[in-house]
Structure formats: C-alpha cells, structure tokens
Motif scaffolding. Structure first.
Motif, PDB file in Angstrom:
ATOM      1  N   ASN A 130       0.843  -1.188   0.000  1.00  0.00           N
ATOM      2  CA  ASN A 130       0.000   0.000   0.000  1.00  0.00           C
ATOM      3  C   ASN A 130       0.877   1.235   0.000  1.00  0.00           C
ATOM      4  O   ASN A 130       2.107   1.139   0.088  1.00  0.00           O
ATOM      5  CB  ASN A 130      -0.971   0.005   1.194  1.00  0.00           C
ATOM      6  N   GLN A 144       0.975   5.298   1.615  1.00  0.00           N
ATOM      7  CA  GLN A 144       0.382   6.193   2.598  1.00  0.00           C
ATOM      8  C   GLN A 144       0.890   7.618   2.371  1.00  0.00           C
ATOM      9  O   GLN A 144       2.006   7.812   1.882  1.00  0.00           O
ATOM     10  CB  GLN A 144       0.746   5.736   4.019  1.00  0.00           C
ATOM     11  N   TYR A 182       1.443  11.340   4.434  1.00  0.00           N
ATOM     12  CA  TYR A 182       1.564  11.970   5.739  1.00  0.00           C
ATOM     13  C   TYR A 182       1.801  13.470   5.565  1.00  0.00           C
ATOM     14  O   TYR A 182       2.357  13.914   4.554  1.00  0.00           O
ATOM     15  CB  TYR A 182       2.742  11.384   6.525  1.00  0.00           C
ATOM     16  N   HIS A 226      -0.677  11.038   9.925  1.00  0.00           N
ATOM     17  CA  HIS A 226      -1.190  10.198   8.850  1.00  0.00           C
ATOM     18  C   HIS A 226      -2.414  10.852   8.202  1.00  0.00           C
ATOM     19  O   HIS A 226      -3.307  11.349   8.890  1.00  0.00           O
ATOM     20  CB  HIS A 226      -1.578   8.838   9.412  1.00  0.00           C
ATOM     21  N   THR A 270       4.959   0.772   1.459  1.00  0.00           N
ATOM     22  CA  THR A 270       5.113  -0.279   2.445  1.00  0.00           C
ATOM     23  C   THR A 270       5.369  -1.629   1.809  1.00  0.00           C
ATOM     24  O   THR A 270       4.782  -1.981   0.790  1.00  0.00           O
ATOM     25  CB  THR A 270       3.866  -0.402   3.322  1.00  0.00           C
ATOM     26  N   GLY A 271       6.269  -2.361   2.473  1.00  0.00           N
ATOM     27  CA  GLY A 271       6.431  -3.763   2.172  1.00  0.00           C
ATOM     28  C   GLY A 271       5.584  -4.506   3.183  1.00  0.00           C
ATOM     29  O   GLY A 271       4.370  -4.510   3.111  1.00  0.00           O
ATOM     30  N   ASN A 272       6.185  -5.069   4.190  1.00  0.00           N
ATOM     31  CA  ASN A 272       5.443  -5.757   5.234  1.00  0.00           C
ATOM     32  C   ASN A 272       5.395  -4.952   6.519  1.00  0.00           C
ATOM     33  O   ASN A 272       4.388  -4.390   6.874  1.00  0.00           O
ATOM     34  CB  ASN A 272       6.049  -7.134   5.486  1.00  0.00           C
ATOM     35  N   GLU A 273       6.500  -4.851   7.200  1.00  0.00           N
ATOM     36  CA  GLU A 273       6.490  -4.203   8.509  1.00  0.00           C
ATOM     37  C   GLU A 273       7.088  -2.817   8.495  1.00  0.00           C
ATOM     38  O   GLU A 273       7.049  -2.130   9.505  1.00  0.00           O
ATOM     39  CB  GLU A 273       7.248  -5.076   9.513  1.00  0.00           C
ATOM     40  N   TYR A 308       3.951  -2.347  17.614  1.00  0.00           N
ATOM     41  CA  TYR A 308       5.115  -1.945  16.832  1.00  0.00           C
ATOM     42  C   TYR A 308       5.596  -0.561  17.254  1.00  0.00           C
ATOM     43  O   TYR A 308       4.794   0.365  17.462  1.00  0.00           O
ATOM     44  CB  TYR A 308       4.777  -1.908  15.335  1.00  0.00           C
ATOM     45  N   TYR A 330       8.896  -5.201  16.963  1.00  0.00           N
ATOM     46  CA  TYR A 330       7.588  -5.806  16.724  1.00  0.00           C
ATOM     47  C   TYR A 330       7.070  -6.539  17.950  1.00  0.00           C
ATOM     48  O   TYR A 330       6.144  -7.355  17.862  1.00  0.00           O
ATOM     49  CB  TYR A 330       7.617  -6.726  15.496  1.00  0.00           C
ATOM     50  N   GLY A 376       1.786  -4.267  11.714  1.00  0.00           N
ATOM     51  CA  GLY A 376       2.866  -3.945  10.803  1.00  0.00           C
ATOM     52  C   GLY A 376       2.499  -2.817   9.861  1.00  0.00           C
ATOM     53  O   GLY A 376       1.326  -2.584   9.574  1.00  0.00           O
ATOM     54  N   ALA A 377       3.520  -2.114   9.378  1.00  0.00           N
ATOM     55  CA  ALA A 377       3.290  -0.932   8.546  1.00  0.00           C
ATOM     56  C   ALA A 377       2.594  -1.283   7.242  1.00  0.00           C
ATOM     57  O   ALA A 377       2.039  -0.406   6.590  1.00  0.00           O
ATOM     58  CB  ALA A 377       4.613  -0.239   8.262  1.00  0.00           C
ATOM     59  N   GLY A 378       2.618  -2.552   6.887  1.00  0.00           N
ATOM     60  CA  GLY A 378       1.997  -2.941   5.633  1.00  0.00           C
ATOM     61  C   GLY A 378       0.521  -2.606   5.545  1.00  0.00           C
ATOM     62  O   GLY A 378       0.002  -2.371   4.469  1.00  0.00           O
ATOM     63  N   ASN A 379      -0.150  -2.570   6.672  1.00  0.00           N
ATOM     64  CA  ASN A 379      -1.587  -2.306   6.644  1.00  0.00           C
ATOM     65  C   ASN A 379      -2.062  -1.351   7.722  1.00  0.00           C
ATOM     66  O   ASN A 379      -3.270  -1.272   7.973  1.00  0.00           O
ATOM     67  CB  ASN A 379      -2.362  -3.628   6.779  1.00  0.00           C
ATOM     68  N   ASN A 380      -1.147  -0.686   8.358  1.00  0.00           N
ATOM     69  CA  ASN A 380      -1.523   0.158   9.483  1.00  0.00           C
ATOM     70  C   ASN A 380      -0.836   1.513   9.409  1.00  0.00           C
ATOM     71  O   ASN A 380       0.313   1.608   9.021  1.00  0.00           O
ATOM     72  CB  ASN A 380      -1.130  -0.512  10.805  1.00  0.00           C
ATOM     73  N   GLU A 381      -1.573   2.549   9.825  1.00  0.00           N
ATOM     74  CA  GLU A 381      -0.957   3.853   9.888  1.00  0.00           C
ATOM     75  C   GLU A 381      -0.019   3.928  11.074  1.00  0.00           C
ATOM     76  O   GLU A 381      -0.142   3.158  12.039  1.00  0.00           O
ATOM     77  CB  GLU A 381      -2.029   4.937  10.024  1.00  0.00           C
ATOM     78  N   GLN A 382       0.917   4.852  10.982  1.00  0.00           N
ATOM     79  CA  GLN A 382       1.841   5.071  12.080  1.00  0.00           C
ATOM     80  C   GLN A 382       1.524   6.400  12.752  1.00  0.00           C
ATOM     81  O   GLN A 382       1.137   7.364  12.098  1.00  0.00           O
ATOM     82  CB  GLN A 382       3.291   5.059  11.585  1.00  0.00           C
TER      83      GLN A 382
END
Lengths: 109, 114
Positions: free
Chosen positions: A31, A33, A35, A45, A92-95, B31, B50, B97-103
């Motif tokens: 995805n 994002q 900011y 965000h 974003t990749g994964n984390e 995280y 994490y 994880g950042a893959g699906n979540n805002e920070q």
C-alpha cells in the motif's frame, strides 16, 4: 535509498486553489500512505491506499494510485492557510514504511 | 501526538559520548519505530520493534542500538555519538505492521553532536 520520490519539491499556491503533489516509487508495494508534517512537529497520517485501489477520498483530500506507472498523486482541494506543511508519501512492504523526501506546500493567504 | 512522548526533546552532546533517547507510548501498540530526519533525505528508518525484546534493523542502523524491555518503552542508544548523527529523531508506533496500518508519530528529539 528512498523508495518514494515526491514532485514537486516545493509548491506555492493561493488560498482556495487546489494543490497536487505526485509520488513515484520503484518496486511493488502493498500500500501507499500519505503523511503531513507541520513545521517542527511529528508526522500525521492522512490516508492509506491499498495496491488494489485506484482512488480514495478523505474530506478535501483525493489520492490516486496507478500501480502500472508506480505513481500516486495527492490532491488537496480548496486549500487553506492551515494546509501549509510538508507532505510525504510512504510505501510499504510488510512491517516497514519507506518515506520519500517530501513536498513543501505553502498556501498564500 | 497519540499518546507518544519522547525524551529529551532537545539535547546537545559532544562527539564520543553515549546518548540514549526514550520513546514512551500509552497506546499499547505492538510496533515501535525510530526514524531520523535530515534535510534532503526525508525520514529514514533506524530500527524497529515488533514486540517486547523483538527488534530489527532499518535502513540506517549503523552506530545505533535499541532495546525494548516493556511494551510502552523503546530506547535508542548512540554508543559513541558522532557529528553525522546530528539530526531530528522521531519515534512512531503502530498497532500492526506498517503494511496495513498507519503510524503515529511522537514530537521528535533534536540532537546536536558537537
């Protein structure tokens, strides 16, 4: 190295006009994002768009995503003085998020 | 700033001294991240966590170490500060994880290494 690159680096417009910022990236993403960062503050965000989405709206914000061109755009309509800030895209990749270098937007009253 | 505090907010130190920055959250998010922000580079990830005692390196981890002994605290340590580590440091948290979540970002720490 940065994944996302924003264009333009700086943008000045009159209050009430629309502002468009672009982001290009290099590799496949989960995805993207956007900011906002006001001077001297942390990032806030704005919106998240998934790789299978083409357009998303949030109030005066409209984000598009073109995965074939590896690009995204952020449109702010009817700009206000309070929109003056730096805007960053992040892919974003994964984390992890990878941020671009940002567009500095100045709204002239 | 979404229940995130950073301390100190400003610090001036000398080359070769150890420095520890603290990030504290009240959101119970899994995280936590440390970034540095420099002109022309945007934000770059230093380390992230994490979970308690679970950490990993980011893009610019050399010269930095981290620890997370409790969910709410994430410490960034510069073992021997150098002038190239002069920067603004931001902590961020996310539920997943950042893959699906805002920070959510803290207010930042401005560090100057003389």
């Amino acid at each position: 190295s940065q994944q996302g690159e924003e264009d333009p680096q700086a943008l000045s417009i009159q209050e009430g006009e629309n502002a468009t910022m672009n982001c290009s990236y290099k590799t496949s993403i989960n995805n993207l994002q956007w900011y906002r960062q006001n001077s001297g503050r942390g990032l806030v965000h704005l919106i998240l768009i998934r790789s299978n989405e083409r357009e998303k709206h949030s109030g005066r914000l409209r984000v598009t995503l073109d995965t074939s061109k590896k690009s995204s755009s952020l449109l702010i309509t009817a700009s206000r003085a309070a929109d003056t800030a730096s805007y960053f895209c992040a892919t974003t990749g994964n984390e992890k998020l990878t941020f671009g270098t940002g567009t500095r937007l100045t709204i002239i009253p | 700033d979404a229940g995130i505090t950073q301390s100190p907010r400003h610090k001036v130190t000398e080359t070769g001294t150890p420095v520890t920055l603290r990030c504290h959250q009240t959101e119970n998010h899994r995280y936590m991240y440390w970034y540095r922000q420099d002109p022309g580079h945007g934000l770059r990830l230093i380390h992230y966590s994490y979970g308690v005692k679970d950490t990993d390196k980011g893009e610019v981890s050399d010269g930095y170490s981290v620890s997370r002994s409790k969910t709410e605290d994430f410490l960034l340590t510069l073992e021997s500060a150098t002038s190239s580590q002069t920067s603004v440091y931001f902590c961020a948290i996310s539920e997943g994880g950042a893959g699906n979540n805002e920070q959510f970002f803290g207010p930042g720490t401005r560090l100057t290494v003389l």
